[in-house]
Motif scaffolding. Structure first.
Motif, PDB file in Angstrom:
ATOM      1  N   UNK A  13       3.857   8.570  -4.648  1.00 29.90           N
ATOM      2  CA  UNK A  13       4.497   7.292  -4.963  1.00 29.90           C
ATOM      3  C   UNK A  13       3.624   6.109  -4.586  1.00 29.90           C
ATOM      4  N   UNK A  14       2.687   6.318  -3.648  1.00 40.96           N
ATOM      5  CA  UNK A  14       1.806   5.213  -3.255  1.00 40.96           C
ATOM      6  C   UNK A  14       0.957   4.736  -4.425  1.00 40.96           C
ATOM      7  N   UNK A  15       0.490   5.660  -5.252  1.00 39.36           N
ATOM      8  CA  UNK A  15      -0.330   5.278  -6.404  1.00 39.36           C
ATOM      9  C   UNK A  15       0.510   4.571  -7.460  1.00 39.36           C
ATOM     10  N   UNK A  16       1.793   4.958  -7.562  1.00 40.21           N
ATOM     11  CA  UNK A  16       2.685   4.254  -8.490  1.00 40.21           C
ATOM     12  C   UNK A  16       2.968   2.849  -7.980  1.00 40.21           C
ATOM     13  N   UNK A  17       3.137   2.731  -6.641  1.00 38.90           N
ATOM     14  CA  UNK A  17       3.439   1.427  -6.051  1.00 38.90           C
ATOM     15  C   UNK A  17       2.288   0.444  -6.220  1.00 38.90           C
ATOM     16  N   UNK A  70      -4.757   2.178  -3.304  1.00 34.65           N
ATOM     17  CA  UNK A  70      -5.531   1.245  -4.121  1.00 34.65           C
ATOM     18  C   UNK A  70      -7.017   1.342  -3.848  1.00 34.65           C
ATOM     19  N   UNK A  71      -7.391   1.597  -2.595  1.00 26.38           N
ATOM     20  CA  UNK A  71      -8.814   1.746  -2.253  1.00 26.38           C
ATOM     21  C   UNK A  71      -9.404   2.988  -2.891  1.00 26.38           C
ATOM     22  N   UNK A  72      -8.617   4.059  -2.939  1.00 24.72           N
ATOM     23  CA  UNK A  72      -9.090   5.285  -3.600  1.00 24.72           C
ATOM     24  C   UNK A  72      -9.339   5.025  -5.078  1.00 24.72           C
ATOM     25  N   UNK A  73      -8.428   4.307  -5.714  1.00 18.32           N
ATOM     26  CA  UNK A  73      -8.619   3.958  -7.134  1.00 18.32           C
ATOM     27  C   UNK A  73      -9.852   3.085  -7.305  1.00 18.32           C
ATOM     28  N   UNK A  74     -10.076   2.194  -6.350  1.00 23.25           N
ATOM     29  CA  UNK A  74     -11.220   1.289  -6.437  1.00 23.25           C
ATOM     30  C   UNK A  74     -12.551   2.018  -6.277  1.00 23.25           C
ATOM     31  N   UNK A  75     -12.554   3.123  -5.543  1.00 24.11           N
ATOM     32  CA  UNK A  75     -13.795   3.848  -5.285  1.00 24.11           C
ATOM     33  C   UNK A  75     -14.182   4.767  -6.450  1.00 24.11           C
ATOM     34  N   UNK A  89      -0.486   0.192   4.829  1.00 21.60           N
ATOM     35  CA  UNK A  89      -1.711   0.977   4.838  1.00 21.60           C
ATOM     36  C   UNK A  89      -1.705   2.078   3.802  1.00 21.60           C
ATOM     37  N   UNK A  90      -0.555   2.684   3.545  1.00 18.94           N
ATOM     38  CA  UNK A  90      -0.516   3.793   2.594  1.00 18.94           C
ATOM     39  C   UNK A  90      -0.815   3.318   1.173  1.00 18.94           C
ATOM     40  N   UNK A  91      -0.180   2.228   0.765  1.00 19.52           N
ATOM     41  CA  UNK A  91      -0.417   1.707  -0.590  1.00 19.52           C
ATOM     42  C   UNK A  91      -1.812   1.104  -0.692  1.00 19.52           C
ATOM     43  N   UNK A 137       0.033   9.860   2.323  1.00 22.25           N
ATOM     44  CA  UNK A 137       1.027   9.953   3.390  1.00 22.25           C
ATOM     45  C   UNK A 137       2.171   8.975   3.157  1.00 22.25           C
ATOM     46  N   UNK A 138       3.286   9.248   3.833  1.00 21.80           N
ATOM     47  CA  UNK A 138       4.399   8.315   3.843  1.00 21.80           C
ATOM     48  C   UNK A 138       4.252   7.374   5.039  1.00 21.80           C
ATOM     49  N   UNK A 139       4.839   6.178   4.995  1.00 20.78           N
ATOM     50  CA  UNK A 139       4.711   5.256   6.134  1.00 20.78           C
ATOM     51  C   UNK A 139       5.152   5.841   7.474  1.00 20.78           C
TER      52      UNK A 139
END
Length: 268
Positions: free
Chosen positions: A49-53, A239-244, A233-235, A29-31
């Motif tokens: 873009x959140x995953x890039x950020x 990062x939490x998705x990548x961590x899981x 929260x979006x970024x 999502x966007x902010x």
């Protein structure tokens, strides 16, 4: 009765999965979309873009590698030490061995906050602060793992099998590696996953002993998105998705051994 039990289990599974799915949804999502009421479960526009950020804000590839190195090293060490210690406590009879096992088991009920400061002072005296060895050292032995391997698994191996191998002239190390270890593949896999998850999710201990950002783990890196006044929260969700992802991969490949270990635990 069976239908009611299945319904309750299904509802429980849904309640546990919803927070995870909401985290994945927030990651795309966007902010401004977070402030929409009522909130939408499916993003109106998928924002990658959140995953890039995540990687632009901090060197998360380095944090990911640090967490992976720590979790893998810890899982291998815990499985190795738990199997050896569990085998000794279950199949050997020495004076004071039962007391040592009871003392070791008692450490499992002591909260980490109780011995956190003494452990930190020990790492300081050994000059292991801001080093990978000091970061992973407390995660090399798990008292629960020793208890798990001794009580639920190794004690089920008949003593007659081990005695017959000794009569045939096999050494203790040969009996251990060629006879005992092959029978423990399923519980070792389950214990390895538990140890991997515990080390991967470690936050308080790395926060204490690591000041150098080059040694930060994923959990410490995710905390960087939280400031004194706001949380991105979006970024952070991205990062939490990548961590899981590593935990999901480990579980997918070893889930058969986990189920087999659970069924073995409940059988004689």
């Amino acid at each position: 009765m069976t239908a009611l039990r299945m319904l309750l289990l299904t509802l429980g599974a849904i309640l546990m999965v919803i927070p995870f799915l909401w985290m994945v949804s927030t990651a795309f999502k966007t902010p401004p979309e977070l402030n929409i009421y009522p909130p939408s479960f499916i993003p109106q526009q998928f924002n990658f873009d959140n995953f890039v950020a995540v990687f632009e804000t901090a060197p998360f590839h380095l944090y990911f590698f640090n967490s992976l190195r720590m979790a893998v090293f810890s899982a291998l060490a815990i499985v190795f030490t738990s199997v050896i210690a569990g085998y000794i406590f279950a199949k050997f009879r020495y004076y004071g061995l039962a007391f040592i096992f009871s003392l070791l088991l008692a450490t499992a009920i002591v909260p980490f906050e109780i011995y956190m400061i003494p452990l930190y002072l020990q790492m300081q005296s050994l000059d292991l602060l801001n080093k990978f060895s000091g970061l992973v050292l407390p995660y090399l032995v798990m008292s629960f793992g020793i208890f798990f391997m001794r009580q639920n698994v190794i004690q089920q191996i008949p003593d007659e099998i081990l005695e017959s191998a000794r009569v045939d002239g096999a050494s203790e190390w040969r009996i251990f590696f060629q006879l005992v270890v092959p029978l423990l593949v399923a519980p070792m896999s389950a214990l390895g996953i538990f140890a991997f998850i515990e080390a991967w999710n470690a936050f308080v201990w790395p926060l204490l002993v690591v000041g150098d950002k080059s040694l930060f783990t994923m959990e410490l890196g995710l905390a960087m998105f939280q400031s004194s006044f706001s949380i991105d929260m979006t970024v952070m969700s991205a990062g939490s998705v990548i961590s899981v992802i590593p935990i999901l991969i480990v579980f997918i490949f070893l889930r058969r051994h986990i189920i087999q270990s659970i069924s073995m635990t409940g059988s004689k």
